[in-house]
Scaffold this active site. Structure first.
Site, mmCIF file in Angstrom:
data_model
loop_
_atom_site.group_PDB
_atom_site.id
_atom_site.type_symbol
_atom_site.label_atom_id
_atom_site.label_comp_id
_atom_site.label_asym_id
_atom_site.label_seq_id
_atom_site.Cartn_x
_atom_site.Cartn_y
_atom_site.Cartn_z
ATOM 1 N N SER A 165 -15.818 4.048 0.227
ATOM 2 C CA SER A 165 -14.423 3.620 0.207
ATOM 3 C C SER A 165 -14.165 2.134 0.055
ATOM 4 O O SER A 165 -13.028 1.713 -0.100
ATOM 5 C CB SER A 165 -13.711 4.116 1.475
ATOM 6 O OG SER A 165 -13.638 5.510 1.465
ATOM 7 N N LYS A 207 -6.568 -2.843 5.620
ATOM 8 C CA LYS A 207 -6.507 -1.395 5.408
ATOM 9 C C LYS A 207 -5.870 -0.702 6.605
ATOM 10 O O LYS A 207 -6.132 -1.050 7.759
ATOM 11 C CB LYS A 207 -7.922 -0.856 5.168
ATOM 12 C CG LYS A 207 -7.981 0.620 4.808
ATOM 13 C CD LYS A 207 -9.412 1.045 4.527
ATOM 14 C CE LYS A 207 -9.512 2.510 4.149
ATOM 15 N NZ LYS A 207 -10.910 2.907 3.840
ATOM 16 N N SER A 236 -11.240 5.271 -0.297
ATOM 17 C CA SER A 236 -9.950 5.367 0.349
ATOM 18 C C SER A 236 -9.256 4.022 0.567
ATOM 19 O O SER A 236 -8.084 3.983 0.933
ATOM 20 C CB SER A 236 -10.100 6.070 1.707
ATOM 21 O OG SER A 236 -10.944 5.322 2.580
#
Length: 492
Positions: free
Chosen positions: A184, A85, A160
């Protein structure tokens, strides 16, 4: 490489990749070639990766292959392609945090979880897309093309950790790193038909993310953030946690993990009778959330048919009794951030930043907002402790709705009720406020083929129980044979 052979490699669990590489039945370069081939095929539709790193991954694969040829023992993640990420620092590789302001930022050091993954032999195929600084559950930002859901590219993959989930669901990588400050890891796992595990606070150390005071936006979320795996199987989540977990002096919240055998806990859940008699509290709405009727139906069936009838768990419906913490949660996020630095950044670059983030930081926040939010947090923590004293796990839907069209932050009406556009993620906040372990696993599919996630919340530090139950559910109601086709047909 034939497509069928490539697809077999792309959908191998990480545990199987490591085993085959260890037996010299596969080479790291073979596995990587399949991953990169798949990436080239689906990335024009999905946009899971904001910074692909194929050359870096190839160099890692070649070095690993050479080391294995010399007789070196393979690491725990030897040859496993991984997405990282873009909120997590990668030394020498651009890390934007989904923000135009950091579009050219290249860190000098790896996040601890990146450092540990690479040392264990993982291959970094790229940085995965995220919402700006993690401040949205849909993954969109102003810097990169929006990430799309492999089950239907017209829909959001959640966020996210949007790119991490899309990359795993589409078969580019078997595992990816995500972060979860409020939902997330679990939300994108739910919307993409995957396993997302948020370990207990402190199990997996966080640094420099959340803690580098020089980087406004990047330095937020400290009291809420957890890093965890997004995978297709529970076994892969356990494998990755066995690498990521353990204390580090750079994270003042990190704790010893000698009480957890991550892989052993998952394997225990695969045995007949592993969770018979487990006490499960089921809350379909936490007493205050609107839930899509089809999601409610899928979760009801999973709870009663799988947990009660097939696994022999004792299930009771519960109403936790804490107030809806959504407003308090928003204030706590702001209290964790560098508000002065963020406002200065907005004054200089606000036209290039996400409008909802700009508006959020410009609100008239006061000390009373923050102290009131802290009191709400304590009420949730205390009510959760009372609830968990009578049960082993709490289960809920992960998301109140299935995946919805990209471009919004969430539906404003659910089951006929007008709600805020963040109400659909409300099942996730409590476990971030308390720091308890929580996982999302696939519970079933809607009538039009979209995944629905079941959330499992364990007692304080009872990560092993969450893994064991997740593995038991996977054994009797497997999901990994379900593969999305949306990424292969393009947007439409």
């Amino acid at each position: 490489m034939r497509t069928s052979q490539r697809d077999e490699l792309c959908y191998l669990p990480a545990t199987e990749i490591v085993a085959r590489i260890g037996r010299r039945e596969l080479s790291p370069v073979e596995v990587l070639d399949a991953a990169l081939d798949r990436m080239r095929e689906v990335e024009p539709t999905l946009h899971a990766f904001c910074t692909p790193t194929p050359d870096l991954a190839r160099a890692q694969a070649i070095r690993l292959g050479d080391a294995l040829a010399r007789g070196q023992a393979p690491g725990q993640l030897a040859g496993v392609p991984m997405g990282i990420k873009d909120l997590l620092s990668t030394a020498g590789v651009r890390t934007t945090s989904g923000s135009w302001v950091y579009r050219d930022f290249v860190p000098e050091e790896d996040d601890i979880v990146v450092e540990r993954s690479l040392a264990a032999g993982a291959l970094c195929v790229g940085k995965t897309n995220t919402s700006e600084f993690g401040y949205s559950a849909t993954g969109q930002n102003t810097l990169f093309p929006i990430t799309r859901n492999p089950w239907n590219p017209a829909l959001t993959p959640g966020g996210s950790s949007a790119g991490s989930a899309a990359a795993v669901a589409a078969g580019i990588v078997p595992v990816a790193l995500g972060s979860d400050g409020g939902c997330s890891v679990r939300i994108p796992a739910a919307l993409c038909g995957l396993v997302g595990f948020k370990p207990s606070m402190g199990r997996v150390p966080v640094y420099p993310g959340c803690r580098d005071e020089r980087l406004p936006g990047v330095s937020g979320w400290e009291s809420l953030e957890h890093i965890g795996p997004i995978t297709r199987t529970v076994g892969d989540a356990a494998l990755l946690l066995s690498v990521l977990a353990g204390p580090d002096p750079r994270d003042r919240h990190s704790i010893p993990c000698g009480d957890i055998d991550w892989i052993g806990a998952a394997r225990a859940g695969e045995r007949e009778g592993a969770v018979t008699g487990l006490r499960i509290g089921y809350s379909p709405d936490l007493g205050y959330l609107a839930v899509d009727p089809e999601v409610r139906g899928v979760i009801d069936r999973a709870v009663h048919e799988v947990l009660e009838q097939q696994l022999g768990c004792h299930v009771e419906t519960v109403v936790p009794g804490w107030p809806d913490p959504a407003a308090a949660f928003s204030a706590l996020i702001v209290a964790d951030t560098d508000l002065t630095g963020m406002r200065r950044m907005i004054e200089e670059h606000g036209e290039h930043m996400s409008p909802h983030l700009v508006a959020w930081m410009r609100e008239d926040w006061t000390a009373q907002h923050f102290t009131d939010a802290n009191i709400v947090r304590k009420s949730v923590v205390n009510a959760m402790a009372r609830l968990m004293s009578g049960i082993d796990v709490l289960v809920t839907p992960t998301s109140a709705v299935p995946a919805f069209p990209i471009g919004s932050h969430g539906p404003t009406e659910i089951d006929g009720r007008t709600v805020s556009d963040s109400a659909w993620i409300g099942f996730n906040y409590p476990a971030n406020l308390t720091g308890q372990p929580a996982a999302s696993i696939p519970a079933g599919w809607t009538g039009n083929g979209l995944p629905v996630g079941l959330q499992i919340i364990g007692r304080h530090l009872a990560d092993a129980t969450v893994l064991r139950l997740a593995a038991a559910i996977e054994r009797v109601a497997p999901w990994s044979q379900h593969r999305p086709e949306g990424s292969d047909r393009g947007v439409g």
